[in-house]
Design an enzyme around this catalytic site. Structure first.
Site, mmCIF file in Angstrom:
data_model
loop_
_atom_site.group_PDB
_atom_site.id
_atom_site.type_symbol
_atom_site.label_atom_id
_atom_site.label_comp_id
_atom_site.label_asym_id
_atom_site.label_seq_id
_atom_site.Cartn_x
_atom_site.Cartn_y
_atom_site.Cartn_z
ATOM 1 N N LEU A 6 0.827 -1.209 0.000
ATOM 2 C CA LEU A 6 0.000 0.000 0.000
ATOM 3 C C LEU A 6 0.866 1.267 0.000
ATOM 4 C CD1 LEU A 6 -2.980 1.046 0.275
ATOM 5 C CD2 LEU A 6 -2.615 1.103 2.735
ATOM 6 N N THR A 7 1.821 1.330 0.938
ATOM 7 C CA THR A 7 2.592 2.565 1.144
ATOM 8 C C THR A 7 3.529 2.851 -0.035
ATOM 9 O OG1 THR A 7 2.540 2.121 3.503
ATOM 10 C CG2 THR A 7 4.176 3.716 2.759
ATOM 11 N N GLU A 8 3.705 4.125 -0.330
ATOM 12 C CA GLU A 8 4.637 4.549 -1.386
ATOM 13 C C GLU A 8 5.661 5.510 -0.784
ATOM 14 O OE1 GLU A 8 2.415 5.999 -4.729
ATOM 15 O OE2 GLU A 8 1.563 3.998 -5.075
ATOM 16 N N PRO A 9 6.736 5.762 -1.521
ATOM 17 C CA PRO A 9 7.760 6.664 -0.962
ATOM 18 C C PRO A 9 7.180 8.013 -0.534
ATOM 19 C CG PRO A 9 8.603 5.587 -2.939
ATOM 20 C CD PRO A 9 7.158 5.193 -2.822
ATOM 21 N N HIS B 275 16.990 -2.711 33.881
ATOM 22 C CA HIS B 275 18.270 -3.376 33.622
ATOM 23 C C HIS B 275 19.473 -2.439 33.755
ATOM 24 C CE1 HIS B 275 15.698 -6.576 32.155
ATOM 25 N NE2 HIS B 275 16.745 -7.351 31.996
ATOM 26 N N GLY B 276 19.227 -1.169 33.981
ATOM 27 C CA GLY B 276 20.339 -0.234 34.118
ATOM 28 C C GLY B 276 21.229 -0.262 32.871
ATOM 29 N N GLU C 288 0.850 0.403 9.991
ATOM 30 C CA GLU C 288 -0.592 0.087 10.031
ATOM 31 C C GLU C 288 -1.402 1.247 10.619
ATOM 32 O OE1 GLU C 288 -1.885 -3.829 10.715
ATOM 33 O OE2 GLU C 288 0.007 -4.727 10.094
ATOM 34 N N GLN D 256 15.185 0.437 31.737
ATOM 35 C CA GLN D 256 15.488 1.159 32.981
ATOM 36 C C GLN D 256 15.783 0.181 34.121
ATOM 37 O OE1 GLN D 256 15.689 4.357 32.564
ATOM 38 N NE2 GLN D 256 16.283 4.867 34.644
ATOM 39 N N ARG E 157 19.805 -9.034 40.395
ATOM 40 C CA ARG E 157 20.740 -7.909 40.490
ATOM 41 C C ARG E 157 20.703 -7.302 41.907
ATOM 42 N NH1 ARG E 157 25.270 -5.679 38.411
ATOM 43 N NH2 ARG E 157 25.233 -3.399 38.568
HETATM 44 C C1 LIG Z 1 9.276 -1.690 9.306
HETATM 45 C C2 LIG Z 1 8.091 -1.171 8.516
HETATM 46 C C3 LIG Z 1 7.253 -2.104 7.893
HETATM 47 C C4 LIG Z 1 6.175 -1.650 7.135
HETATM 48 N N1 LIG Z 1 5.397 -2.561 6.457
HETATM 49 C C5 LIG Z 1 4.460 -2.103 5.570
HETATM 50 C C6 LIG Z 1 3.754 -3.029 4.727
HETATM 51 O O1 LIG Z 1 3.932 -4.258 4.817
HETATM 52 N N2 LIG Z 1 2.896 -2.532 3.805
HETATM 53 C C7 LIG Z 1 2.668 -1.193 3.668
HETATM 54 O O2 LIG Z 1 1.882 -0.813 2.799
HETATM 55 N N3 LIG Z 1 3.313 -0.293 4.462
HETATM 56 C C8 LIG Z 1 4.202 -0.715 5.403
HETATM 57 N N4 LIG Z 1 4.882 0.178 6.195
HETATM 58 C C9 LIG Z 1 4.637 1.599 6.012
HETATM 59 C C10 LIG Z 1 3.880 2.252 7.163
HETATM 60 O O3 LIG Z 1 2.562 1.808 7.195
HETATM 61 C C11 LIG Z 1 4.019 3.768 6.984
HETATM 62 O O4 LIG Z 1 5.364 4.087 7.327
HETATM 63 C C12 LIG Z 1 3.033 4.538 7.844
HETATM 64 O O5 LIG Z 1 1.736 4.396 7.355
HETATM 65 C C13 LIG Z 1 3.355 6.046 7.929
HETATM 66 O O6 LIG Z 1 3.572 6.584 6.661
HETATM 67 P P1 LIG Z 1 4.903 7.450 6.405
HETATM 68 O O7 LIG Z 1 6.056 6.658 6.898
HETATM 69 O O8 LIG Z 1 4.898 7.857 4.990
HETATM 70 O O9 LIG Z 1 4.741 8.691 7.342
HETATM 71 P P2 LIG Z 1 3.943 10.056 7.017
HETATM 72 O O10 LIG Z 1 2.583 9.720 6.520
HETATM 73 O O11 LIG Z 1 4.804 10.907 6.178
HETATM 74 O O12 LIG Z 1 3.821 10.672 8.470
HETATM 75 C C14 LIG Z 1 4.852 11.431 9.091
HETATM 76 C C15 LIG Z 1 4.306 11.976 10.395
HETATM 77 O O13 LIG Z 1 3.204 12.852 10.129
HETATM 78 C C16 LIG Z 1 2.066 12.416 10.852
HETATM 79 N N5 LIG Z 1 0.856 12.746 10.087
HETATM 80 C C17 LIG Z 1 0.568 12.421 8.797
HETATM 81 N N6 LIG Z 1 -0.651 12.878 8.454
HETATM 82 C C18 LIG Z 1 -1.152 13.497 9.540
HETATM 83 C C19 LIG Z 1 -2.376 14.171 9.842
HETATM 84 N N7 LIG Z 1 -3.374 14.275 8.951
HETATM 85 N N8 LIG Z 1 -2.517 14.705 11.093
HETATM 86 C C20 LIG Z 1 -1.553 14.577 12.023
HETATM 87 N N9 LIG Z 1 -0.379 13.952 11.798
HETATM 88 C C21 LIG Z 1 -0.196 13.409 10.579
HETATM 89 C C22 LIG Z 1 2.253 10.939 11.067
HETATM 90 O O14 LIG Z 1 1.504 10.436 12.163
HETATM 91 C C23 LIG Z 1 3.749 10.887 11.313
HETATM 92 O O15 LIG Z 1 4.015 11.206 12.651
HETATM 93 C C24 LIG Z 1 5.926 -0.256 7.024
HETATM 94 C C25 LIG Z 1 6.753 0.653 7.685
HETATM 95 C C26 LIG Z 1 7.830 0.216 8.416
HETATM 96 C C27 LIG Z 1 8.720 1.236 9.070
#
Ligand SMILES: Cc1cc2nc3c(=O)[nH]c(=O)nc-3n(C[C@H](O)[C@H](O)[C@H](O)COP(=O)(O)OP(=O)(O)OC[C@H]3O[C@@H](n4cnc5c(N)ncnc54)[C@H](O)[C@@H]3O)c2cc1C
Length: 383
Positions: free
Chosen positions: A124-127, A337-338, A362, A335, A267
């Site tokens: 689902l997620t994109e860069p 475990h120091g 998620e 904490q 400990r």
């Molecule tokens: C180890 C790992 C495994 C993952 N596995 C998967 C996977 O299997 N499939 C998948 O699709 N994705 C996966 N993800 C992606 C993950 O779901 C996203 O990183 C997450 O949804 C947050 O998106 P972002 O990193 O782009 O952060 P951003 O959306 O850029 O958020 C950055 C910050 O802004 C805040 N923010 C954003 N919008 C708002 C708003 N409207 N109001 C207030 N605050 C806001 C966020 O809470 C966060 O604190 C994974 C991520 C990691 C790190």
């Protein structure tokens, strides 16, 4: 709600606990240190059935009820959250999409393979689009009986070491969430490239990938449900994923409690074990309070699920609380475990690093609060 487990549920919890103690926990530190994918453990996870725990037996799975599945996930979370994560994505996200939205041929084609052969990923997620996936740029264009997918996905668990990725793509440019469609994309198909991301703070044994899709062609038979159903599919899968995440976080909290109680009894400082010091007892008691509340919350989700009721809000509450509790508890365990908690001679540092991601993925804690805020006030504050 009945808090007594049935004999079958007790049995499955014992099976999971014994398996995790014997085969998962002992290797966790080395996998974490070396960022190694659990090559040897994976076939054992298939054999014991945990990678198909909630898949019905008719599709080759273990056919466990939802709470039993949660108990398995809790035990995995207690032993190694990296392993828990790959199981949760395979079962709660990918298999649940096939079960709830797939056509019969899609279920028959993929569920037995996800139960015995290889892992599924949820793309689902994109860069540039995380919390707001409705703005995604990955596209799917219809070409006769095929779809052509282009784009990139980021942070995808099991995305480079699995066999299948459910890819969400925009099929109607300009229509936002309503234009997103889900596709079953085999990871060995031409144009699919999954690259493992290294250097993560935690979940270092898990496969987290950056995916590039270049003119990936899949038949229309790989489309899940209808064109435009993608966001509904993703959100309903997350109702299950957040349950699993909450159960896994409860496991981390349990591990923190066990480690802290054990260390406090050994400990000695000021001529007695640190368990005698009231402020250490406070840290341990607070860990227990968060643990008990966590378990009750994920059990409540299972209870609703087993009644056949929707549990979007309950899943969100459990996910938010259990993930934040796991972070608090892991911090407390360090904490207790120091200085020793700050090295990987003890596992508590890993618990903290592994727990940290659970308030991010998620749906971040902020996004969960917006979901709950909308539910409570009727006002959407997302944009
Ligand atoms: C180890 C790992 C495994 C993952 N596995 C998967 C996977 O299997 N499939 C998948 O699709 N994705 C996966 N993800 C992606 C993950 O779901 C996203 O990183 C997450 O949804 C947050 O998106 P972002 O990193 O782009 O952060 P951003 O959306 O850029 O958020 C950055 C910050 O802004 C805040 N923010 C954003 N919008 C708002 C708003 N409207 N109001 C207030 N605050 C806001 C966020 O809470 C966060 O604190 C994974 C991520 C990691 C790190």
């Amino acid at each position: 709600m009945d808090f007594d487990l049935t004999p079958e549920q007790e049995q499955i919890r014992k099976l999971a606990r014994d398996f995790c103690d014997a085969e998962v926990a002992p290797g966790a530190r080395d996998l974490d240190r070396t960022e190694a994918f659990p090559e040897e453990l994976l076939p054992r996870l298939f054999e014991v059935g945990f990678l198909s725990a909630a898949i019905p037996q008719e599709y080759g799975g273990m056919g466990l009820d939802f709470l039993s599945y949660g108990l398995v996930v809790e035990e995995l979370g207690r032993a190694d959250a990296s392993i828990r994560s790959l199981v949760s994505v395979n079962v709660s996200l990918v298999s649940s999409i096939l079960l709830n939205w797939g056509r019969e041929e899609q279920k028959r084609a993929w569920l037995p393979r996800l139960s015995t052969e290889g892992l599924g990923a949820f793309g689902l997620t994109e860069p540039d689009h995380g919390s707001d996936p409705s703005a995604m740029e990955t596209s799917a264009r219809r070409d006769g009986d095929e779809w052509v997918l282009n784009g990139s996905k980021m942070w995808i668990t099991n995305g480079s070491r699995g066999i299948l990725t459910v890819v969400f793509a925009q099929t109607q440019p300009g229509s936002g969430a309503r234009g997103i469609t889900a596709f079953l994309v085999p990871q060995d198909i031409p144009g699919y490239e999954g690259r493992a991301i290294h250097g993560k703070l935690g979940l270092r044994a898990g496969d987290t990938a950056a995916i590039t899709l270049t003119d990936v062609r899949v038949p229309d038979a790989a489309r899940v449900a209808e064109v435009g159903d993608g966001m509904k599919i993703a959100l309903s899968a997350l109702d299950n994923g957040r349950f699993s995440l909450a159960a896994g976080c409860t496991g981390i909290s349990q591990a923190c409690l066990d480690a802290s109680v054990g260390y406090a009894a050994e400990r000695e400082q000021f001529g007695k074990t640190i368990a005698h010091h009231q402020l250490i007892q406070e840290l341990i008691s607070d860990t227990f309070l968060d643990l008990e509340a966590s378990r009750a919350l994920y059990w409540k989700v299972a209870w609703k699920h087993q009644k056949g009721e929707r549990h979007t809000i309950e899943s969100s509450v459990a996910k938010t609380f259990c993930s934040e509790a796991a972070v608090r508890n892991a911090d407390r365990a360090v904490q207790v475990h120091g200085g020793y908690g700050y090295s990987d001679e003890y596992p508590v540092g890993r618990y903290l690093r592994d727990a940290r991601v659970t308030t991010l993925y998620e749906g971040t804690s902020q996004i969960q609060r917006l979901l709950l805020g909308r539910h409570l006030t009727g006002v959407s504050a997302f944009v």
